[in-house]
Enzyme design. Structure first.
Site, PDB file in Angstrom:
ATOM      1  N   HIS A 134      -0.209 -10.445  -4.679  1.00 38.27           N
ATOM      2  CA  HIS A 134       0.797 -11.331  -5.258  1.00 38.27           C
ATOM      3  C   HIS A 134       0.584 -12.722  -4.652  1.00 38.27           C
ATOM      4  O   HIS A 134       0.478 -12.849  -3.434  1.00 38.27           O
ATOM      5  CB  HIS A 134       2.210 -10.868  -4.889  1.00 38.27           C
ATOM      6  CG  HIS A 134       2.566  -9.533  -5.432  1.00 38.27           C
ATOM      7  ND1 HIS A 134       3.331  -9.377  -6.557  1.00 38.27           N
ATOM      8  CD2 HIS A 134       2.255  -8.279  -4.997  1.00 38.27           C
ATOM      9  CE1 HIS A 134       3.495  -8.089  -6.801  1.00 38.27           C
ATOM     10  NE2 HIS A 134       2.846  -7.402  -5.865  1.00 38.27           N
ATOM     11  N   HIS A 147      -3.712  -4.988  -5.793  1.00 36.87           N
ATOM     12  CA  HIS A 147      -3.414  -6.316  -6.321  1.00 36.87           C
ATOM     13  C   HIS A 147      -2.740  -7.161  -5.252  1.00 36.87           C
ATOM     14  O   HIS A 147      -2.077  -6.651  -4.359  1.00 36.87           O
ATOM     15  CB  HIS A 147      -2.548  -6.243  -7.582  1.00 36.87           C
ATOM     16  CG  HIS A 147      -1.245  -5.530  -7.420  1.00 36.87           C
ATOM     17  ND1 HIS A 147      -1.135  -4.164  -7.323  1.00 36.87           N
ATOM     18  CD2 HIS A 147       0.016  -6.008  -7.346  1.00 36.87           C
ATOM     19  CE1 HIS A 147       0.143  -3.822  -7.201  1.00 36.87           C
ATOM     20  NE2 HIS A 147       0.866  -4.930  -7.203  1.00 36.87           N
ATOM     21  N   ASN A 198       0.821  -1.204   0.000  1.00 35.80           N
ATOM     22  CA  ASN A 198       0.000   0.000   0.000  1.00 35.80           C
ATOM     23  C   ASN A 198       0.858   1.258   0.000  1.00 35.80           C
ATOM     24  O   ASN A 198       1.498   1.568   1.003  1.00 35.80           O
ATOM     25  CB  ASN A 198      -0.910  -0.004   1.233  1.00 35.80           C
ATOM     26  CG  ASN A 198      -1.811  -1.216   1.221  1.00 35.80           C
ATOM     27  OD1 ASN A 198      -2.788  -1.262   0.500  1.00 35.80           O
ATOM     28  ND2 ASN A 198      -1.457  -2.226   2.000  1.00 35.80           N
ATOM     29  N   GLY A 212       6.398  -0.318  -1.029  1.00 37.39           N
ATOM     30  CA  GLY A 212       6.880  -1.082  -2.170  1.00 37.39           C
ATOM     31  C   GLY A 212       5.869  -1.182  -3.300  1.00 37.39           C
ATOM     32  O   GLY A 212       6.141  -1.812  -4.314  1.00 37.39           O
TER      33      GLY A 212
END
Length: 146
Positions: free
Chosen positions: A105, A103, A91, A96
């Protein structure tokens, strides 16, 4: 907080303006191969609704998103005979986040195998296609017709 940009790369993928190696899709979510994977079988799962990240997403979008994340986590773990699965979400830039559409990962993990760095190097499209096919077969996804 900065406003959502409807021209971010994931919004363009959702609209079909940019291509992706699609792994799963339903009415609310889309999952596709990360073109800069940190591990074999690295999948991204996005809601089709517009939101920068967890800080501004409509709470109603989170249930369908997490249902798809779970489906993909089980799928990548089985497809790649992984020891585990990492599920990550970032966020804002300080955390990062580099693409400002929420989204998740989903990355299969093996004991003793570190994640690759996020270097910006793109994976071989044929490799991504074969990995996506393994996942689609495992989860029984033959394409969305919605």
């Amino acid at each position: 907080m900065t406003a959502y940009d409807p021209n971010n790369i994931f919004a363009k993928i959702i609209r079909g303006v940019l291509p992706c190696e699609r792994v799963y899709e339903d009415q609310h979510t889309l999952a596709f191969m990360d073109i800069m994977p940190q591990g074999d079988g690295h999948v991204l799962v996005v809601p089709k609704s517009a939101a920068r990240n967890m800080l501004d997403v409509d709470p109603a979008a989170l249930g369908p998103l997490m249902t798809s994340v779970q489906k993909l986590a089980k799928g990548v773990k089985a497809a790649f005979d992984a020891d585990g699965v990492a599920v990550m979400q970032f966020n804002e830039s300080a955390s990062g986040q580099t693409v400002f559409h929420i989204h998740m990962h989903v990355i299969p993990r093996w004991e003793g195998v570190p994640l690759r760095g996020h270097t910006g190097a793109m994976a071989d499209p044929d490799l991504l296609k074969s990995q996506a096919e393994k996942i689609r077969k495992t989860i029984g996804f033959n394409g969305w017709t919605g």
